[in-house]
Design an enzyme around this catalytic site. Structure first.
Site, mmCIF file in Angstrom:
data_model
loop_
_atom_site.group_PDB
_atom_site.id
_atom_site.type_symbol
_atom_site.label_atom_id
_atom_site.label_comp_id
_atom_site.label_asym_id
_atom_site.label_seq_id
_atom_site.Cartn_x
_atom_site.Cartn_y
_atom_site.Cartn_z
ATOM 1 N N GLU A 1 -10.994 -2.105 -5.356
ATOM 2 C CA GLU A 1 -11.537 -1.148 -4.392
ATOM 3 C C GLU A 1 -10.688 0.121 -4.346
ATOM 4 O O GLU A 1 -9.516 0.118 -4.681
ATOM 5 C CB GLU A 1 -11.578 -1.782 -2.997
ATOM 6 C CG GLU A 1 -12.303 -0.926 -1.967
ATOM 7 C CD GLU A 1 -12.057 -1.396 -0.542
ATOM 8 O OE1 GLU A 1 -12.994 -1.283 0.263
ATOM 9 O OE2 GLU A 1 -10.960 -1.867 -0.231
ATOM 10 N N ARG B 1 0.826 -1.208 0.000
ATOM 11 C CA ARG B 1 0.000 0.000 0.000
ATOM 12 C C ARG B 1 0.863 1.261 0.000
ATOM 13 O O ARG B 1 0.449 2.306 -0.506
ATOM 14 C CB ARG B 1 -0.918 0.013 1.230
ATOM 15 C CG ARG B 1 -1.880 -1.146 1.285
ATOM 16 C CD ARG B 1 -2.690 -1.116 2.583
ATOM 17 N NE ARG B 1 -3.192 -2.430 2.938
ATOM 18 C CZ ARG B 1 -3.862 -2.707 4.042
ATOM 19 N NH1 ARG B 1 -4.134 -1.731 4.909
ATOM 20 N NH2 ARG B 1 -4.278 -3.927 4.298
#
Length: 479
Positions: free
Chosen positions: A167, A96
């Site tokens: 997402e 991330r």
């Protein structure tokens, strides 16, 4: 100056070549070959088609572990034992943050020791081949769930690897997550993600995109969450995305949650282009959970009942072990089955609750105020309007760690447990709406025999983990 305009094909290719050089697995991405792979997948693994054709809410958990074999085992268990309709692959924190070398070290250690040394699946490090092994091994559609401000390489590899749902978004994966990235930067980087999804869509491979609805997950007023969803949906649609799932996080009052989900679907169809198929996803309670698993199951069941009444297209479930952190696969499966049991028992019943239409009307009015100010700030351009509205505080998100939001707006529950706005700061809203919120909070203050203050806000944040909805003071309360 960045604007809400489609990325030209030559620019898409240039960025794609640049970001694929950031880690060696990017070299295996071949768009034309990836299209062929997607076309070979059976219908029941095509995420958008499965989601959009469902006749009742589909269930999806959160789940991700570092090693491929373990991830396959985990997803199979959740599908077979937990009866999950859709499956996740939750990405690790290093990925991330685009720290692929650290992710590789964690993956190597996990392979060596057998321990879960990462808090998710490092898809970039597993590469296209690893992703495809996962897609081939599991008999259900799988979505990439993460939290990545710069998700460009992750998208390139996972799209080529066979994932058909992704997402996140430039606001919902910035404002609640990071101080390191400015909003203009994340919007520009997510334009690439959405344009790449649009390029697949134009070739017949519809990539579903799902903005992250809960935002900070703490008492977010529905209109703020919905406005962010509409903005991210519009940005994705500009880049060619045609399957968009708008998200919403449970606040805990059934009337308000049902009204918000109905408003979300209605406004999504109104604000997004006709060629976009709009679906909705309901996130079960994202705040603190009770430590006792029996009470935690009560919170999960409450979310299931809300979903049965509101009928979103998808529900993201929780486990009874939320308090302690990452759940076991058995606990994760139990949360799925609890939700399914409640939904299946309640969904065929006609459950009428007073106040839903009135609350939905209020939420829609509030959302339109926020959308109008975005359009006004940007002279019709959603990107510029969003940047300027956040900069001025006319658009804001409570408890936001990002420097791109003022974080000055403060919510509190009213006497019925609905989330209202206690401190408006510079949030743009009609005066009569502000008066409604003030009156509802005043009613709670009278009930509790105290003044409206920040103490209400603090009490509400911890209430559900303490076994209540509203953070009432200790002692006598006039109910």
């Amino acid at each position: 100056m960045i604007r809400d305009e489609r990325i030209p094909s030559d620019e898409l290719r240039r960025i794609d070549e640049e970001i694929r050089s950031n880690w060696h697995t990017g070299e295996a991405v071949d768009f034309e070959e990836a299209i062929e792979y997607h076309e070979s997948l059976p219908d029941h693994k095509r995420f958008a088609d499965v989601l959009e054709s469902a006749d009742k809410p589909l269930l999806q958990p959160r789940a991700g572990v570092p090693r491929l074999d373990d991830q396959i085992e985990l997803l199979r268990y959740l599908h077979e034992e937990g009866q999950a309709d859709l499956l996740p692959t939750t990405i690790d924190s290093y990925t991330r943050d685009n720290e692929y070398e650290k992710a590789q070290q964690g993956l190597d250690k996990a392979r060596e020791t057998g321990d879960d040394t990462l808090n998710g699946f490092p898809a970039v490090n597993h590469g296209v081949d690893g992703c495809r092994k996962l897609i081939d091994a599991v008999d259900a559609p799988i979505e990439v769930r993460h939290g990545t401000p710069d998700a460009r390489l992750l998208a390139a590899i996972t799209f080529a690897g066979g994932f058909q749902s992704f997402e996140g978004g430039p606001i919902s994966y910035n404002i609640p997550y990071t101080k390191r990235h400015g909003l203009e930067e994340t919007i520009e980087k997510w334009q690439f993600v959405d344009r790449l999804a649009g390029a697949y869509t134009e070739r017949g491979v519809r990539i579903n995109r799902e903005p992250f609805g809960p935002l900070t997950g703490t008492l977010v007023p529905p209109s703020i969450a919905i406005a962010v969803m509409l903005v991210e949906g519009k940005l994705a649609a500009t880049q060619g995305v045609r399957s968009i799932t708008l998200g919403y996080g449970q606040v805990g009052n059934v009337v308000q949650d049902v009204a918000a989900l109905h408003a979300l679907k209605k406004l999504g169809n109104e604000y997004l282009p006709d060629e976009v198929v709009v679906t909705t996803v309901f996130h079960e309670w994202m705040g603190g959970f009770p430590p006792d698993e029996a009470r935690a199951n009560g919170v999960i069941s409450f979310g299931g009942m809300t979903a049965a009444i509101a009928k979103p297209d998808k529900v993201i479930t929780k486990s009874p072990q939320e308090f302690q952190g990452v759940p076991t696969m058995e606990a994760n499966s139990a949360g799925l089955r609890t939700t399914r049991q409640v939904i299946d028992m309640a969904i065929e019943q006609k459950i009428d609750i007073d106040g839903i239409e009135e609350e939905q009307d209020l939420i829609e009015r509030e959302t339109r105020c926020l959308m109008d100010t975005i359009f006004e700030h940007g002279d019709g351009d959603v990107v510029q309007g969003t940047l300027k509205a956040f900069d001025s505080g006319a658009l804001d998100v409570p408890f936001a760690p990002s420097d791109s939001a003022k974080g000055a707006v403060l919510p509190a529950r009213d006497d019925d447990g609905r989330v209202r706005i206690f401190e408006w700061a510079d949030l743009e809203m009609d005066d009569d709406i502000k008066e409604i919120h003030k009156a509802r909070l005043s009613q709670r203050a009278d009930t509790e025999g105290r003044e409206q203050s920040f103490r209400m806000v603090a009490d509400d944040v911890d209430a559900i983990s303490d076994g209540k909805l509203i953070g009432r003071p200790q002692g006598d309360v006039k109910l």
